[in-house]
Enzyme design. Sequence first.
Site, PDB file in Angstrom:
ATOM      1  N   ARG B 233      44.508  43.229  26.356  1.00 28.33           N
ATOM      2  CA  ARG B 233      45.134  44.524  26.593  1.00 28.33           C
ATOM      3  C   ARG B 233      44.615  45.510  25.553  1.00 28.33           C
ATOM      4  O   ARG B 233      44.464  45.151  24.373  1.00 28.33           O
ATOM      5  CB  ARG B 233      46.660  44.424  26.479  1.00 28.33           C
ATOM      6  CG  ARG B 233      47.341  43.821  27.692  1.00 28.33           C
ATOM      7  CD  ARG B 233      47.298  44.789  28.886  1.00 28.33           C
ATOM      8  NE  ARG B 233      47.954  44.283  30.091  1.00 28.33           N
ATOM      9  CZ  ARG B 233      47.322  43.678  31.106  1.00 28.33           C
ATOM     10  NH1 ARG B 233      46.012  43.476  31.047  1.00 28.33           N
ATOM     11  NH2 ARG B 233      47.983  43.276  32.176  1.00 28.33           N
ATOM     12  N   GLU B 262      44.072  53.696  30.275  1.00 26.08           N
ATOM     13  CA  GLU B 262      43.283  53.359  31.465  1.00 26.08           C
ATOM     14  C   GLU B 262      43.849  54.140  32.645  1.00 26.08           C
ATOM     15  O   GLU B 262      45.061  54.125  32.831  1.00 26.08           O
ATOM     16  CB  GLU B 262      43.360  51.861  31.757  1.00 26.08           C
ATOM     17  CG  GLU B 262      42.647  51.023  30.709  1.00 26.08           C
ATOM     18  CD  GLU B 262      42.695  49.524  30.980  1.00 26.08           C
ATOM     19  OE1 GLU B 262      42.889  49.133  32.138  1.00 26.08           O
ATOM     20  OE2 GLU B 262      42.546  48.750  30.023  1.00 26.08           O
ATOM     21  N   HIS B 281      37.762  47.462  32.940  1.00 32.77           N
ATOM     22  CA  HIS B 281      38.788  46.460  33.257  1.00 32.77           C
ATOM     23  C   HIS B 281      38.381  45.619  34.468  1.00 32.77           C
ATOM     24  O   HIS B 281      39.076  45.592  35.496  1.00 32.77           O
ATOM     25  CB  HIS B 281      40.147  47.139  33.500  1.00 32.77           C
ATOM     26  CG  HIS B 281      41.306  46.189  33.260  1.00 32.77           C
ATOM     27  ND1 HIS B 281      42.500  46.573  32.684  1.00 32.77           N
ATOM     28  CD2 HIS B 281      41.443  44.863  33.515  1.00 32.77           C
ATOM     29  CE1 HIS B 281      43.318  45.529  32.610  1.00 32.77           C
ATOM     30  NE2 HIS B 281      42.697  44.485  33.108  1.00 32.77           N
TER      31      HIS B 281
END
Lengths: 322, 322
Positions: B233, B262, B281
């Site tokens: 994360r 994000e 990601h």
Amino acid sequence: MSRDICVCLDFLEDHHRTQIENTAARGGMSVHFFTPDQREQALAFVPQAEVLYSNIPALLQAGRQLKWYCCCYAGVDNYCAHPELFPNDECVLTNSNVYGLTIAEHTVMAALMLLRRMPEYMDRVARHEWTGGLAIGSIHGITAVLLGTGQIGQCVAERLRALGAARIIGVNRSGRPAPGFDETHPTGELDAVLPKAELLVMAVPGTGETRHILSRERIALLPERAYVINVGRGGAVDQQALMDALNAGRIAGAALDVVEPEPLPPEHPLWETKNLLITPHVSGNLTLAYTRDRNVDSFCEELGNYIAGRPLAHAVDRTRGY
Amino acid sequence: MSRDICVCLDFLEDHHRTQIENTAARGGMSVHFFTPDQREQALAFVPQAEVLYSNIPALLQAGRQLKWYCCCYAGVDNYCAHPELFPNDECVLTNSNVYGLTIAEHTVMAALMLLRRMPEYMDRVARHEWTGGLAIGSIHGITAVLLGTGQIGQCVAERLRALGAARIIGVNRSGRPAPGFDETHPTGELDAVLPKAELLVMAVPGTGETRHILSRERIALLPERAYVINVGRGGAVDQQALMDALNAGRIAGAALDVVEPEPLPPEHPLWETKNLLITPHVSGNLTLAYTRDRNVDSFCEELGNYIAGRPLAHAVDRTRGY
């Protein structure tokens, strides 16, 4: 009369020089070290040397009494193509089979970059664009065909296996078995195995026989999802046919570390070919400390053979080319 | 009264649906499938469902009778941070620990790209420049520190080992041993192991405890040759401190697949940080067929537990956050 070894390389550290000197001393030989910018001094010295460890053709040519030339590279196609470089017919050529680890790491990296669509993601990132979602593949469960099952091919096979590849098929001249392969086939059966290749890794030496071994016809035999990686010699691929296949989406992608010509001119169409990852001949090289250490280890091992009068383990068949 | 399972996912194929239906039938349960664009129908149905397999918080909120919510993702920090998403206190949350393989392949790729200086080579290639010669590193012989020793960390450790890493040090909350690690330490000892890290891989869940766990002070403990890879994360890294360290050349490089925020805005300075490889990601995701298959396998295994009245193997402690 002293028995002299001429070493002219740019990567040696003190511990390498000591290692070479100690090995030579056991055979009563003495070592003279030069760096490539001491070219004139090396050229003046080499005519009296019996052994040369280098990568400079002009030194070989000047070595009138050389009995052994150890080239620090793996690919010696240039030497085999030019017999006039050898001033002395008795001079044995050996190459250095120590690039497997670094080339195999390059290959694993390139395979994952292709399977995981990194060329596309890096384009997005270059545009500061944060979007995911592309369908990707994995080394796990893949069927790989390795053209070339020598030290490099074996190191690649070992790593693909560890990462879960389902089937690793080797292809070499005679079809002889090689460690780490599920099956091996002679080059004559290449057409039969190419349709199975989800990943085709090419690590063959540059010889007349391997010239355009991946021909237009053979590229057409690859499945649409296939990725091609070449870490051997650029001439092994019909480059125009590969560009056509990539630009047409006939195969999924390719990674070329070797091309024709090298250096690749700035205006060459290869640079802008679709789904192609180009690297400037860096899969091997002496840029990794591990490879430099093994290079010197390998020379010293071979020097032990030489001193004892045993045959040299990495002697190259100059007519065959490897 | 029928016992209903609501499944609302976008990646299922026919064989997945059959597999889920067959498992449910063994417990006398019936399955209702929706795709995310059938959101209204799913929202209308979910109040009568006992089990939900999805990744849509609004469906969870509407599931008044839910006893079990299986989230198809591994990271469930958003659910843990928002207890109001659970309309029913008895509802058990499970996550899907099936991303190890794909994230480990991403990590190996990113590690090799950093060690082999690919961001720099790709810049050269983008400029049609054919030059090699950069000093590179190898996974062979490396000392790696893995922050997070769960399914993802273990899959990474296994691959680093297979590629010849010399030492693999795990760090987790309690310091409990984990398969594939040479040693494991509790988070309290992180400061003592960071100076050994040539490669630091971060795969920790997003919790209050892991927030900025790689702080400015800890980045300063890393050796200059260290590479950092974060696949957990974004919040686990003090991003400003990492940018400063990279731009100053204080550490060798980093690969971030997760960032804050994000999506990363186009004008964010992270995009242009030196020696930083950004991916949007994509290290996990359901873009790999293997991961999709294991996701459904894992749900069906857990559904077997549920039907038999056994505890759910992947139940999340919502106060702990994983």
